[in-house]
Motif scaffolding. Structure first.
Motif, PDB file in Angstrom:
ATOM      1  N   ASN A  53       0.590  -1.384   0.150  1.00  0.00           N
ATOM      2  CA  ASN A  53       0.019   0.044   0.230  1.00  0.00           C
ATOM      3  C   ASN A  53       0.868   1.183  -0.024  1.00  0.00           C
ATOM      4  O   ASN A  53       0.633   2.317   0.424  1.00  0.00           O
ATOM      5  CB  ASN A  53      -0.941   0.024   1.215  1.00  0.00           C
ATOM      6  CG  ASN A  53      -0.352  -0.132   2.464  1.00  0.00           C
ATOM      7  OD1 ASN A  53       0.878  -0.160   2.514  1.00  0.00           O
ATOM      8  ND2 ASN A  53      -1.208  -0.098   3.625  1.00  0.00           N
ATOM      9  N   ARG A  81      -4.905   2.162  -2.395  1.00  0.00           N
ATOM     10  CA  ARG A  81      -5.376   2.196  -0.779  1.00  0.00           C
ATOM     11  C   ARG A  81      -6.659   2.115  -0.583  1.00  0.00           C
ATOM     12  O   ARG A  81      -6.950   2.011   0.441  1.00  0.00           O
ATOM     13  CB  ARG A  81      -4.744   3.815  -0.132  1.00  0.00           C
ATOM     14  CG  ARG A  81      -2.975   3.522  -0.113  1.00  0.00           C
ATOM     15  CD  ARG A  81      -2.789   4.794   0.390  1.00  0.00           C
ATOM     16  NE  ARG A  81      -1.051   4.873   0.659  1.00  0.00           N
ATOM     17  CZ  ARG A  81      -0.480   5.749   0.987  1.00  0.00           C
ATOM     18  NH1 ARG A  81      -0.901   6.954   0.777  1.00  0.00           N
ATOM     19  NH2 ARG A  81       0.903   5.702   0.951  1.00  0.00           N
ATOM     20  N   PHE A  88      -1.815  -2.689  12.304  1.00  0.00           N
ATOM     21  CA  PHE A  88      -0.560  -2.395  12.726  1.00  0.00           C
ATOM     22  C   PHE A  88      -0.057  -2.996  14.051  1.00  0.00           C
ATOM     23  O   PHE A  88      -1.202  -3.165  14.854  1.00  0.00           O
ATOM     24  CB  PHE A  88      -0.199  -1.024  12.814  1.00  0.00           C
ATOM     25  CG  PHE A  88      -0.328  -0.180  11.623  1.00  0.00           C
ATOM     26  CD1 PHE A  88       0.866   0.079  10.631  1.00  0.00           C
ATOM     27  CD2 PHE A  88      -1.495   0.383  11.392  1.00  0.00           C
ATOM     28  CE1 PHE A  88       0.616   0.766   9.714  1.00  0.00           C
ATOM     29  CE2 PHE A  88      -1.714   1.245  10.125  1.00  0.00           C
ATOM     30  CZ  PHE A  88      -0.637   1.413   9.022  1.00  0.00           C
ATOM     31  N   SER A 106     -12.961   7.872   8.020  1.00  0.00           N
ATOM     32  CA  SER A 106     -12.528   7.740   6.574  1.00  0.00           C
ATOM     33  C   SER A 106     -13.785   7.796   5.533  1.00  0.00           C
ATOM     34  O   SER A 106     -14.031   8.534   4.590  1.00  0.00           O
ATOM     35  CB  SER A 106     -11.803   6.331   6.200  1.00  0.00           C
ATOM     36  OG  SER A 106     -11.322   6.150   4.757  1.00  0.00           O
ATOM     37  N   VAL A 110     -13.337  10.742   3.265  1.00  0.00           N
ATOM     38  CA  VAL A 110     -12.804   9.936   2.242  1.00  0.00           C
ATOM     39  C   VAL A 110     -14.048   9.599   1.107  1.00  0.00           C
ATOM     40  O   VAL A 110     -14.081   9.981  -0.179  1.00  0.00           O
ATOM     41  CB  VAL A 110     -11.772   8.939   2.240  1.00  0.00           C
ATOM     42  CG1 VAL A 110     -11.156   8.635   0.742  1.00  0.00           C
ATOM     43  CG2 VAL A 110     -10.621   9.396   3.036  1.00  0.00           C
ATOM     44  N   ARG A 154     -11.860  -0.921  11.925  1.00  0.00           N
ATOM     45  CA  ARG A 154     -11.614   0.309  11.203  1.00  0.00           C
ATOM     46  C   ARG A 154     -11.179   0.039   9.921  1.00  0.00           C
ATOM     47  O   ARG A 154     -11.767   0.695   8.915  1.00  0.00           O
ATOM     48  CB  ARG A 154     -10.746   1.170  11.938  1.00  0.00           C
ATOM     49  CG  ARG A 154     -10.418   2.539  11.327  1.00  0.00           C
ATOM     50  CD  ARG A 154      -9.312   3.539  12.002  1.00  0.00           C
ATOM     51  NE  ARG A 154      -8.096   2.930  11.892  1.00  0.00           N
ATOM     52  CZ  ARG A 154      -7.100   3.662  12.568  1.00  0.00           C
ATOM     53  NH1 ARG A 154      -7.278   4.690  13.388  1.00  0.00           N
ATOM     54  NH2 ARG A 154      -5.684   2.921  12.533  1.00  0.00           N
ATOM     55  N   LEU A 158     -13.671   0.202   5.132  1.00  0.00           N
ATOM     56  CA  LEU A 158     -13.471   0.507   3.761  1.00  0.00           C
ATOM     57  C   LEU A 158     -13.891  -0.459   2.666  1.00  0.00           C
ATOM     58  O   LEU A 158     -13.375  -0.386   1.665  1.00  0.00           O
ATOM     59  CB  LEU A 158     -11.928   1.082   3.499  1.00  0.00           C
ATOM     60  CG  LEU A 158     -11.681   2.068   4.557  1.00  0.00           C
ATOM     61  CD1 LEU A 158     -10.225   2.450   4.378  1.00  0.00           C
ATOM     62  CD2 LEU A 158     -12.436   3.510   4.189  1.00  0.00           C
TER      63      LEU A 158
ATOM     64  N   ALA B 264      -1.349   5.453   9.426  1.00  0.00           N
ATOM     65  CA  ALA B 264      -2.810   4.901   9.592  1.00  0.00           C
ATOM     66  C   ALA B 264      -3.703   5.812   8.860  1.00  0.00           C
ATOM     67  O   ALA B 264      -4.716   5.218   8.114  1.00  0.00           O
ATOM     68  CB  ALA B 264      -3.208   4.945  11.199  1.00  0.00           C
ATOM     69  N   ALA B 266      -2.923   7.316   6.261  1.00  0.00           N
ATOM     70  CA  ALA B 266      -2.571   6.983   4.866  1.00  0.00           C
ATOM     71  C   ALA B 266      -3.367   5.952   4.302  1.00  0.00           C
ATOM     72  O   ALA B 266      -4.021   5.828   3.249  1.00  0.00           O
ATOM     73  CB  ALA B 266      -1.078   7.047   4.759  1.00  0.00           C
ATOM     74  N   THR B 267      -3.202   4.817   4.896  1.00  0.00           N
ATOM     75  CA  THR B 267      -3.841   3.614   4.711  1.00  0.00           C
ATOM     76  C   THR B 267      -5.500   3.826   4.559  1.00  0.00           C
ATOM     77  O   THR B 267      -6.226   2.976   3.836  1.00  0.00           O
ATOM     78  CB  THR B 267      -3.737   2.291   5.887  1.00  0.00           C
ATOM     79  OG1 THR B 267      -4.149   2.637   7.145  1.00  0.00           O
ATOM     80  CG2 THR B 267      -2.292   2.098   5.847  1.00  0.00           C
ATOM     81  N   LEU B 268      -5.778   4.776   5.331  1.00  0.00           N
ATOM     82  CA  LEU B 268      -7.426   5.052   5.406  1.00  0.00           C
ATOM     83  C   LEU B 268      -7.599   5.824   4.198  1.00  0.00           C
ATOM     84  O   LEU B 268      -8.900   6.107   4.030  1.00  0.00           O
ATOM     85  CB  LEU B 268      -7.914   5.625   6.626  1.00  0.00           C
ATOM     86  CG  LEU B 268      -7.899   4.720   7.942  1.00  0.00           C
ATOM     87  CD1 LEU B 268      -8.088   5.369   9.267  1.00  0.00           C
ATOM     88  CD2 LEU B 268      -8.901   3.250   7.581  1.00  0.00           C
ATOM     89  N   GLY B 269      -6.827   6.336   3.324  1.00  0.00           N
ATOM     90  CA  GLY B 269      -6.900   7.140   2.237  1.00  0.00           C
ATOM     91  C   GLY B 269      -7.102   8.628   2.339  1.00  0.00           C
ATOM     92  O   GLY B 269      -7.479   9.470   1.556  1.00  0.00           O
TER      93      GLY B 269
END
Lengths: 247, 367
Positions: A53, A81, A88, A106, A110, A154, A158, B264, B266-269
């Motif tokens: 990613n 992504r 993590f 997000s 987003v 979380r 997405l 984190a 960044a990975t969520l966009g």
């Protein structure tokens, strides 16, 4: 074998000029495949999945994720992504936001989803990881195992096609490892592509289609878990397994 | 062997009481023989000084605005100087009969500041209120409309000027500092070096020299007949100065945010700006609340330096008020104590407010 979703083609990466962290990585991951990556520390396992990613960039070779080749192109990175979730070792939850806000951030910002819909979807995911009653709390008010389950929820918000796990249980107290692994095992049964860096060999045996063993930036050996654990081919993996399973 | 049942031991109170006044005195004032000696010596000093201070400041003080009464033998503090000169001290050289105008303007600004500190007012329309109040402030002070006589900015002074300089420079310095702090951590070398040069240049010189340049050198580079009001030039100088320091404070906060937070996001966009706005800055600013408030308080007091370019804010107006009058010139100590108490009220309020903000932003860290 079904169609590939991730393709590494002679991928190389260096940290600085001297540290050659990934060396000629060739790897094809099929859609829905569940892969466990293990190996000694510094062997490049985390770097390998972080390239997928683009948290790390590779300098040579090609890396194609869900039909998109990763390069400096920001659009391609954004597109990848969207399809890749990540969990993590240190959870990396946002401590200033509640559990629910961590999940809706997000989708709302987003994905431009209305707040109400985002919250409903988030509660669905929290239910899935069996932690819905903690939605209004802040991450630091939860135990490590609960935090990691929130982090998984979380990432799932997405609706990713691919999930990456970077040592998800290494920072947890022994009593909490199981609750996280249970959630991951449940996920594995639902057809999502998973790449998991872990030393939980029980988990590898239970869900992995393939175990990849890395050392010094190379893929040393890959096999199905049964054969890998019972009949490792290389000296290096025999030695590694004797150390982690030896007591 | 039968399995043993785990029997938790119920908690018991500590054997020695450690809470309450007496135990506190025992452990903090007479913990060992060194602290005991210190307590006795400091206590004796207080017993010696405090009565004298009270006698000077209260019991023997002269309160009437009468310079002769202050000169009598045995008279302590001469608070008459405040009674006589308070309008000059607080409003400076602003025309005497028009001084209701700075009073109204000051009350408006203080009201705006107090309201801006309270959570119910943290709404988008607060920005409009700021514009309206600042507009009203300048209209009332400057005049020239609505039948108000015109008062040039060089006659402005005292507390209204202090509050105006401090408020505007803080309000403008903060966003500049945010951008500069982010810029110093940018991946783009040009932006990074520009921000670094700005911070290092400004931090490398004293505020006085910035004010001198803003006031005397800047006009030399302007075309003939074109001039910017000295108040605005000074305001820009203080703002740029305060922003450089505040940028470094904020950068400290940014550096305390673990890399994992950005990863984190960044990975969520999240985009760069979304990440900064939603993830990094809320956490970084929460860490540096005490540092930012430190900057605000010091900017508030730094405004006293504008006296050197002939703008007489509170400190300057005090000097002006007493130096111009031989009768009252000897009583500067009382004058300074008076303005010191005004500064203290403002600074202490800011400090208490900062405590409250700290508590608010740290709520998520409570277990």
């Amino acid at each position: 074998m079904s169609e590939p979703i991730i393709t590494f083609d002679k991928v190389n990466k260096w940290y600085g000029n001297a540290f050659h962290v990934l060396r000629d990585i060739d790897l094809v991951v099929a859609k829905g495949e569940r892969i466990v990556i293990c190996g000694p520390s510094g062997s490049g396992k985390s770097t390998l999945i972080r390239c997928i990613n683009r948290l790390e960039e590779h300098q040579q070779g090609r890396l194609i994720v869900d039909g998109v080749e990763l390069s400096d192109d920001v659009k391609a990175i954004d597109q990848v992504r969207k399809e890749v979730g990540m969990v993590f070792q240190q959870f990396n939850l946002f401590p200033h936001l509640t559990v629910l806000e961590n999940l809706t951030l997000s989708p709302m910002w987003v994905g431009k989803m209305p707040k109400k819909e985002a919250e409903e979807k988030a509660m669905e995911q929290l239910n899935r990881v069996r932690i819905a009653e903690q939605a209004a709390k802040y991450p630091l008010q939860l135990s490590g195992g609960q935090q990691q389950r929130v982090a998984i929820a979380r990432a799932l918000c997405l609706k990713p096609k691919i999930m990456l796990f970077d040592e998800p249980t290494s920072a947890l107290d022994p009593e909490m490892i199981k609750e996280v692994l249970d959630v991951m095992i449940e996920m594995a049964s639902q057809g999502i592509t998973m790449l998991c860096v872990t030393h939980e060999m029980g988990f590898a045996k239970a869900v992995a289609d393939r175990v990849i063993f890395m050392d010094q930036g190379q893929i040393v050996e890959q096999n199905n878990p049964h054969d890998f654990f019972n009949n490792p081919q290389s000296e290096r993996s025999k030695d590694f397994l004797s150390k982690i399973l030896g007591h | 062997m039968a399995a043993q049942t785990f029997q938790p031991i119920p908690p018991r109170p500590a054997p020695v009481n450690t809470e309450g006044l007496l135990p506190w005195i025992r452990s903090n004032l007479f913990g060992n023989w060194m602290t005991s000696i210190g307590t006795v010596i400091l206590g004796a000093l207080l017993l010696w000084i405090v009565p004298q201070l009270l006698s000077w400041a209260l019991f023997r003080a002269a309160w009437a605005p009468n310079a002769d009464a202050c000169r009598l033998d045995g008279v302590g503090a001469c608070w008459g100087v405040v009674a006589e000169k308070y309008r000059l001290i607080i409003f400076g050289r602003y025309p005497f009969e028009e001084q209701w105008r700075p009073l109204v303007a000051t009350v408006l600004m203080v009201g705006l500041l107090v309201a801006s500190c309270a959570r119910p007012f943290w709404k988008p329309w607060l920005a409009l209120v700021w514009v309206a109040v600042l507009g009203a402030f300048f209209t009332i002070m400057f005049g020239g409309v609505l039948g108000l006589s015109r008062v040039e900015t060089d006659r402005w002074g005292g507390l209204p000027l202090t509050i105006l300089l401090a408020t505007l420079s803080m309000a403008m310095a903060f966003p500049i500092a945010l951008v500069v702090a982010l810029g110093r951590r940018s991946n783009l070398p040009a932006i990074r070096s520009a921000c670094t040069i700005y911070v290092e240049l400004i931090r490398g010189v004293p505020l006085i020299s910035v004010l001198f340049m803003a006031s005397f050198m800047f006009p030399l580079f302007m075309p003939q007949g074109f001039s910017i009001d000295v108040l605005i030039r000074v305001l820009v100088g203080i703002t740029l100065f305060a922003a450089a320091y505040m940028a470094e404070v904020i950068r400290g906060g940014l550096q305390a945010i673990p890399k994992g937070q950005v990863e984190a996001a960044a990975t969520l966009g999240l985009s760069y700006w979304q990440t900064q706005r939603k993830i990094v800055l809320p956490q970084a600013l929460a860490i540096v609340v005490p540092g930012i408030m430190n900057g605000f308080i010091s900017t508030f007091k730094d405004t006293s330096l504008v006296t050197i370019v002939s703008l007489y804010e509170l400190t300057g107006a005090m000097g002006l008020a007493l130096n111009s009058d031989a009768d009252w010139r000897p009583f500067k100590i009382e004058g300074y104590l008076f303005i010191a108490s005004i500064y203290f009220i403002f600074c202490f309020s800011m400090s208490r407010y900062s405590h409250w903000v700290e508590k608010q932003v740290n709520k998520s860290k409570l277990r």
